[in-house]
Design a protein around this motif. Structure first.
Motif, PDB file in Angstrom:
ATOM      1  N   VAL A   9      16.690  -4.799 -26.254  1.00 55.51           N
ATOM      2  CA  VAL A   9      16.161  -5.159 -24.933  1.00 55.51           C
ATOM      3  C   VAL A   9      14.666  -5.449 -25.058  1.00 55.51           C
ATOM      4  N   VAL A  10      14.245  -6.608 -24.569  1.00 58.32           N
ATOM      5  CA  VAL A  10      12.849  -7.010 -24.627  1.00 58.32           C
ATOM      6  C   VAL A  10      12.173  -6.745 -23.285  1.00 58.32           C
ATOM      7  N   LYS A  11      12.911  -6.944 -22.185  1.00 59.83           N
ATOM      8  CA  LYS A  11      12.349  -6.749 -20.843  1.00 59.83           C
ATOM      9  C   LYS A  11      13.480  -6.481 -19.877  1.00 59.83           C
ATOM     10  N   PHE A  12      13.143  -5.779 -18.772  1.00 64.29           N
ATOM     11  CA  PHE A  12      14.126  -5.507 -17.721  1.00 64.29           C
ATOM     12  C   PHE A  12      13.566  -5.969 -16.387  1.00 64.29           C
ATOM     13  N   PHE A  13      14.361  -6.727 -15.655  1.00 66.13           N
ATOM     14  CA  PHE A  13      13.978  -7.193 -14.318  1.00 66.13           C
ATOM     15  C   PHE A  13      14.812  -6.414 -13.313  1.00 66.13           C
ATOM     16  N   SER A  14      14.145  -5.529 -12.528  1.00 65.62           N
ATOM     17  CA  SER A  14      14.878  -4.603 -11.671  1.00 65.62           C
ATOM     18  C   SER A  14      15.520  -5.254 -10.448  1.00 65.62           C
ATOM     19  N   LYS A  15      14.857  -6.216  -9.823  1.00 66.18           N
ATOM     20  CA  LYS A  15      15.427  -6.808  -8.600  1.00 66.18           C
ATOM     21  C   LYS A  15      16.769  -7.483  -8.852  1.00 66.18           C
ATOM     22  N   PRO A  16      16.863  -8.406  -9.824  1.00 63.19           N
ATOM     23  CA  PRO A  16      18.204  -8.959 -10.066  1.00 63.19           C
ATOM     24  C   PRO A  16      19.041  -8.082 -11.002  1.00 63.19           C
ATOM     25  N   SER A  17      18.448  -6.986 -11.532  1.00 61.63           N
ATOM     26  CA  SER A  17      19.085  -6.093 -12.502  1.00 61.63           C
ATOM     27  C   SER A  17      19.562  -6.871 -13.729  1.00 61.63           C
ATOM     28  N   VAL A  18      18.592  -7.524 -14.381  1.00 58.90           N
ATOM     29  CA  VAL A  18      18.877  -8.354 -15.544  1.00 58.90           C
ATOM     30  C   VAL A  18      18.079  -7.850 -16.747  1.00 58.90           C
ATOM     31  N   ALA A  19      18.764  -7.753 -17.893  1.00 60.02           N
ATOM     32  CA  ALA A  19      18.121  -7.359 -19.141  1.00 60.02           C
ATOM     33  C   ALA A  19      17.876  -8.601 -19.974  1.00 60.02           C
ATOM     34  N   ALA A  20      16.638  -8.773 -20.457  1.00 61.65           N
ATOM     35  CA  ALA A  20      16.329  -9.839 -21.406  1.00 61.65           C
ATOM     36  C   ALA A  20      16.556  -9.255 -22.791  1.00 61.65           C
ATOM     37  N   ILE A  21      17.451  -9.871 -23.538  1.00 61.33           N
ATOM     38  CA  ILE A  21      17.868  -9.336 -24.831  1.00 61.33           C
ATOM     39  C   ILE A  21      17.631 -10.370 -25.923  1.00 61.33           C
ATOM     40  N   GLY A  31      32.586 -11.599 -21.529  1.00 58.91           N
ATOM     41  CA  GLY A  31      33.793 -10.793 -21.666  1.00 58.91           C
ATOM     42  C   GLY A  31      33.655  -9.667 -22.674  1.00 58.91           C
ATOM     43  N   ASP A  32      32.605  -9.704 -23.519  1.00 53.01           N
ATOM     44  CA  ASP A  32      32.360  -8.620 -24.474  1.00 53.01           C
ATOM     45  C   ASP A  32      31.937  -7.356 -23.737  1.00 53.01           C
ATOM     46  N   THR A  33      32.230  -6.206 -24.336  1.00 53.82           N
ATOM     47  CA  THR A  33      31.723  -4.939 -23.825  1.00 53.82           C
ATOM     48  C   THR A  33      30.516  -4.558 -24.666  1.00 53.82           C
ATOM     49  N   LEU A  34      29.378  -4.348 -23.995  1.00 53.58           N
ATOM     50  CA  LEU A  34      28.146  -3.972 -24.694  1.00 53.58           C
ATOM     51  C   LEU A  34      27.755  -2.546 -24.345  1.00 53.58           C
ATOM     52  N   ARG A  35      27.168  -1.848 -25.313  1.00 54.36           N
ATOM     53  CA  ARG A  35      26.646  -0.497 -25.083  1.00 54.36           C
ATOM     54  C   ARG A  35      25.132  -0.564 -25.209  1.00 54.36           C
ATOM     55  N   PHE A  43      24.955   3.668 -21.722  1.00 49.89           N
ATOM     56  CA  PHE A  43      26.098   3.255 -20.919  1.00 49.89           C
ATOM     57  C   PHE A  43      26.700   1.984 -21.500  1.00 49.89           C
ATOM     58  N   THR A  44      27.947   1.735 -21.130  1.00 52.63           N
ATOM     59  CA  THR A  44      28.603   0.490 -21.552  1.00 52.63           C
ATOM     60  C   THR A  44      28.806  -0.378 -20.320  1.00 52.63           C
ATOM     61  N   ASP A  45      28.846  -1.679 -20.548  1.00 51.88           N
ATOM     62  CA  ASP A  45      28.994  -2.635 -19.455  1.00 51.88           C
ATOM     63  C   ASP A  45      29.655  -3.895 -19.991  1.00 51.88           C
ATOM     64  N   LEU A  46      30.447  -4.537 -19.157  1.00 54.95           N
ATOM     65  CA  LEU A  46      31.117  -5.789 -19.506  1.00 54.95           C
ATOM     66  C   LEU A  46      30.167  -6.953 -19.234  1.00 54.95           C
ATOM     67  N   GLY A  67      19.560 -13.541 -21.009  1.00 50.68           N
ATOM     68  CA  GLY A  67      19.492 -12.660 -19.853  1.00 50.68           C
ATOM     69  C   GLY A  67      20.900 -12.258 -19.479  1.00 50.68           C
ATOM     70  N   ILE A  68      21.146 -10.954 -19.348  1.00 50.80           N
ATOM     71  CA  ILE A  68      22.471 -10.448 -18.993  1.00 50.80           C
ATOM     72  C   ILE A  68      22.339  -9.528 -17.788  1.00 50.80           C
ATOM     73  N   LYS A  69      23.201  -9.732 -16.801  1.00 52.73           N
ATOM     74  CA  LYS A  69      23.228  -8.857 -15.625  1.00 52.73           C
ATOM     75  C   LYS A  69      23.806  -7.509 -16.066  1.00 52.73           C
ATOM     76  N   VAL A  70      23.096  -6.431 -15.731  1.00 51.60           N
ATOM     77  CA  VAL A  70      23.543  -5.086 -16.123  1.00 51.60           C
ATOM     78  C   VAL A  70      23.714  -4.205 -14.887  1.00 51.60           C
ATOM     79  N   LYS A  71      24.583  -3.188 -15.015  1.00 52.71           N
ATOM     80  CA  LYS A  71      24.885  -2.323 -13.873  1.00 52.71           C
ATOM     81  C   LYS A  71      23.880  -1.193 -13.701  1.00 52.71           C
ATOM     82  N   ASP A  72      23.075  -0.933 -14.728  1.00 53.68           N
ATOM     83  CA  ASP A  72      22.140   0.187 -14.698  1.00 53.68           C
ATOM     84  C   ASP A  72      20.818  -0.238 -15.329  1.00 53.68           C
TER      85      ASP A  72
END
Length: 85
Positions: A9-21, A31-35, A43-46, A67-72
């Motif tokens: 993870v390089v950066k996290f954007f809290s409003k859209p809840s997106v991780a820059a990876i 469709g991959d499951t990432l931890r 946590f893991t997320d699809l 950029g991937i949308k994350v649940k946490d």
């Protein structure tokens, strides 16, 4: 289940809840499951939505910055693993 590190993870954007990876190994597909794992993160997320250069993509390879949308919340430096069944 095994896990292989695919990025960090390089950066996290809290409003859209997106991780820059930054993808470092293997690849990531929709469709991959990432931890996500770090000091206070585990946590893991699809992967349901993924973008590269502000365009929706189905797959990313090593060297891509996505950029991937994350649940946490994730933090800079958290490692990203692909869960392989």
């Amino acid at each position: 289940m095994t896990e292989e590190q695919v990025g960090v993870v390089v950066k996290f954007f809290s409003k859209p809840s997106v991780a820059a990876i930054e993808v470092s190994g293997g690849g990531v597909k929709k469709g991959d499951t990432l931890r996500y794992k770090g000091h206070t993160t585990d946590f893991t997320d699809l992967v349901s939505s993924m973008e590269l250069d502000n365009k929706t993509v189905e797959e990313a390879k090593a060297g891509d910055m996505i950029g991937i949308k994350v649940k946490d919340r994730v933090r800079e430096g958290d490692k990203v693993y692909k869960v392989v069944e």
